[in-house]
Design a protein around this motif. Structure first.
Motif, PDB file in Angstrom:
ATOM      1  N   GLY A 131       0.813  -1.219   0.000  1.00 40.04           N
ATOM      2  CA  GLY A 131       0.000   0.000   0.000  1.00 40.04           C
ATOM      3  C   GLY A 131       0.842   1.261   0.000  1.00 40.04           C
ATOM      4  O   GLY A 131       0.552   2.216  -0.734  1.00 40.04           O
ATOM      5  N   ALA A 132       1.901   1.272   0.802  1.00 36.12           N
ATOM      6  CA  ALA A 132       2.781   2.440   0.841  1.00 36.12           C
ATOM      7  C   ALA A 132       3.475   2.641  -0.502  1.00 36.12           C
ATOM      8  O   ALA A 132       3.577   3.778  -0.999  1.00 36.12           O
ATOM      9  CB  ALA A 132       3.815   2.280   1.956  1.00 36.12           C
ATOM     10  N   LEU A 133       3.938   1.558  -1.116  1.00 36.17           N
ATOM     11  CA  LEU A 133       4.569   1.661  -2.439  1.00 36.17           C
ATOM     12  C   LEU A 133       3.567   2.117  -3.499  1.00 36.17           C
ATOM     13  O   LEU A 133       3.898   2.929  -4.370  1.00 36.17           O
ATOM     14  CB  LEU A 133       5.209   0.330  -2.837  1.00 36.17           C
ATOM     15  CG  LEU A 133       6.471  -0.047  -2.065  1.00 36.17           C
ATOM     16  CD1 LEU A 133       6.863  -1.495  -2.351  1.00 36.17           C
ATOM     17  CD2 LEU A 133       7.610   0.901  -2.392  1.00 36.17           C
TER      18      LEU A 133
ATOM     19  N   GLY B 187       1.641   8.963  -6.597  1.00 31.24           N
ATOM     20  CA  GLY B 187       2.121  10.344  -6.528  1.00 31.24           C
ATOM     21  C   GLY B 187       3.193  10.623  -7.558  1.00 31.24           C
ATOM     22  O   GLY B 187       3.190  11.671  -8.219  1.00 31.24           O
ATOM     23  N   TYR B 188       4.109   9.678  -7.733  1.00 28.43           N
ATOM     24  CA  TYR B 188       5.185   9.848  -8.710  1.00 28.43           C
ATOM     25  C   TYR B 188       4.636   9.938 -10.127  1.00 28.43           C
ATOM     26  O   TYR B 188       5.072  10.782 -10.916  1.00 28.43           O
ATOM     27  CB  TYR B 188       6.195   8.697  -8.598  1.00 28.43           C
ATOM     28  CG  TYR B 188       7.336   8.845  -9.566  1.00 28.43           C
ATOM     29  CD1 TYR B 188       8.386   9.713  -9.288  1.00 28.43           C
ATOM     30  CD2 TYR B 188       7.364   8.146 -10.760  1.00 28.43           C
ATOM     31  CE1 TYR B 188       9.437   9.879 -10.187  1.00 28.43           C
ATOM     32  CE2 TYR B 188       8.411   8.305 -11.657  1.00 28.43           C
ATOM     33  CZ  TYR B 188       9.440   9.168 -11.364  1.00 28.43           C
ATOM     34  OH  TYR B 188      10.462   9.343 -12.251  1.00 28.43           O
ATOM     35  N   VAL B 189       3.677   9.084 -10.456  1.00 29.94           N
ATOM     36  CA  VAL B 189       3.087   9.092 -11.795  1.00 29.94           C
ATOM     37  C   VAL B 189       2.357  10.412 -12.041  1.00 29.94           C
ATOM     38  O   VAL B 189       2.484  11.018 -13.112  1.00 29.94           O
ATOM     39  CB  VAL B 189       2.151   7.876 -11.983  1.00 29.94           C
ATOM     40  CG1 VAL B 189       1.236   8.047 -13.177  1.00 29.94           C
ATOM     41  CG2 VAL B 189       2.972   6.605 -12.120  1.00 29.94           C
TER      42      VAL B 189
ATOM     43  N   MET C 130       7.679   3.822 -16.685  1.00 31.73           N
ATOM     44  CA  MET C 130       8.145   2.862 -15.673  1.00 31.73           C
ATOM     45  C   MET C 130       7.350   3.010 -14.380  1.00 31.73           C
ATOM     46  O   MET C 130       7.088   2.018 -13.698  1.00 31.73           O
ATOM     47  CB  MET C 130       9.635   3.022 -15.423  1.00 31.73           C
ATOM     48  CG  MET C 130      10.467   2.412 -16.523  1.00 31.73           C
ATOM     49  SD  MET C 130      12.184   2.151 -16.091  1.00 31.73           S
ATOM     50  CE  MET C 130      12.770   3.804 -15.842  1.00 31.73           C
ATOM     51  N   GLY C 131       6.955   4.228 -14.036  1.00 29.63           N
ATOM     52  CA  GLY C 131       6.126   4.424 -12.854  1.00 29.63           C
ATOM     53  C   GLY C 131       4.780   3.746 -13.002  1.00 29.63           C
ATOM     54  O   GLY C 131       4.272   3.093 -12.072  1.00 29.63           O
TER      55      GLY C 131
END
Length: 190
Positions: free
Chosen positions: A125-127, A133-135, A179-180
C-alpha cells in the motif's frame, strides 16, 4: 493470447522499450546522466523480466532471490549517490520495490495463487501510494508550458540545440512516467 497474458506481454514490451532508451541515454557525455540512465535501464529490463506471464516463464525461487540481490545492490548504490543527487532517492524506492516484489515471487515460486487474499499488505500500500504520486507528478511535468512574456516559444528545445533524440529530456521523463505506471501495475497484481 487472452486476458492477463496480453496485458503481461504489453507490459513486457513497454519495459523493454524504456530499458532500451536508458541504454541509449548512457551514451551521454555527462557522468551523472549516464548513472541515472544506467539505473533506469536496469529497472526497465528487470521489470520486463518480472512482467513475463507465468504461463510463458515460471522460474524457480533462486532466480527471484538473484533479482533481490541485484536490486538490493542497485538500492545501495542509489543510497550512496543520494548524498549528491536527490533524484537517486526515487531510484532507491524503485529498487526497494523490486526487492520486495522479487521476495514475494520467490516465496510463491512453484505455488500459483498460494495463500488467501487478506487485503493489501502495508508495504504494498505504501509503495502504491508513492508510485501514484510519482506518476501524477511525472505526468504533470510532461504538460507543455505555454510561452509567456519574455520567453520565446521553443526555448530549451533539445531539437533546436541539435542534440540527439536519445538526450531529449521529455523522452526521459516519458520513460520515467512509463516505468512508474508499469510499477503500479506490477504492484497491483502482486
Amino acid at each position: 493470447m487472452h486476458g492477463p497474458d496480453a496485458s503481461g506481454w504489453s507490459l513486457v514490451a513497454l519495459c523493454v522499450v524504456t530499458g532500451a532508451h536508458g541504454l541509449l541515454r548512457m551514451r551521454s557525455g555527462v557522468g551523472e546522466q549516464r548513472r541515472a540512465a544506467g539505473g533506469e535501464a536496469l529497472m526497465g529490463f528487470g521489470m520486463a523480466v518480472m512482467a513475463v506471464p507465468a504461463a510463458a516463464f515460471s522460474p524457480p525461487w533462486w532466480v527471484w532471490s538473484g533479482f533481490a540481490v541485484v536490486f538490493g545492490a542497485a538500492g545501495l548504490r542509489a543510497l550512496w549517490d543520494a548524498r549528491t543527487d536527490a533524484h537517486q532517492l526515487h531510484h532507491l524506492v524503485g529498487a526497494g520495490a523490486m526487492v520486495y516484489m522479487a521476495a514475494v515471487m520467490a516465496g510463491s515460486a512453484g505455488r500459483p495463487h498460494a495463500g488467501t487474499s487478506a487485503g493489501v499488505p502495508l508495504l504494498t500500500g505504501a509503495l502504491l501510494l508513492y508510485f501514484v504520486g510519482y506518476v501524477l507528478l511525472s505526468g504533470a511535468r510532461l504538460v507543455p508550458v505555454p510561452a509567456g512574456p519574455g520567453r520565446a516559444a521553443g526555448t530549451g528545445d533539445a531539437v533546436a540545440r541539435g542534440t540527439g533524440w536519445g538526450e531529449r529530456p521529455e523522452l526521459a521523463r516519458a520513460c520515467r512516467l512509463s516505468m512508474g505506471i508499469a510499477m503500479l501495475i506490477m504492484l497491483l497484481t502482486l
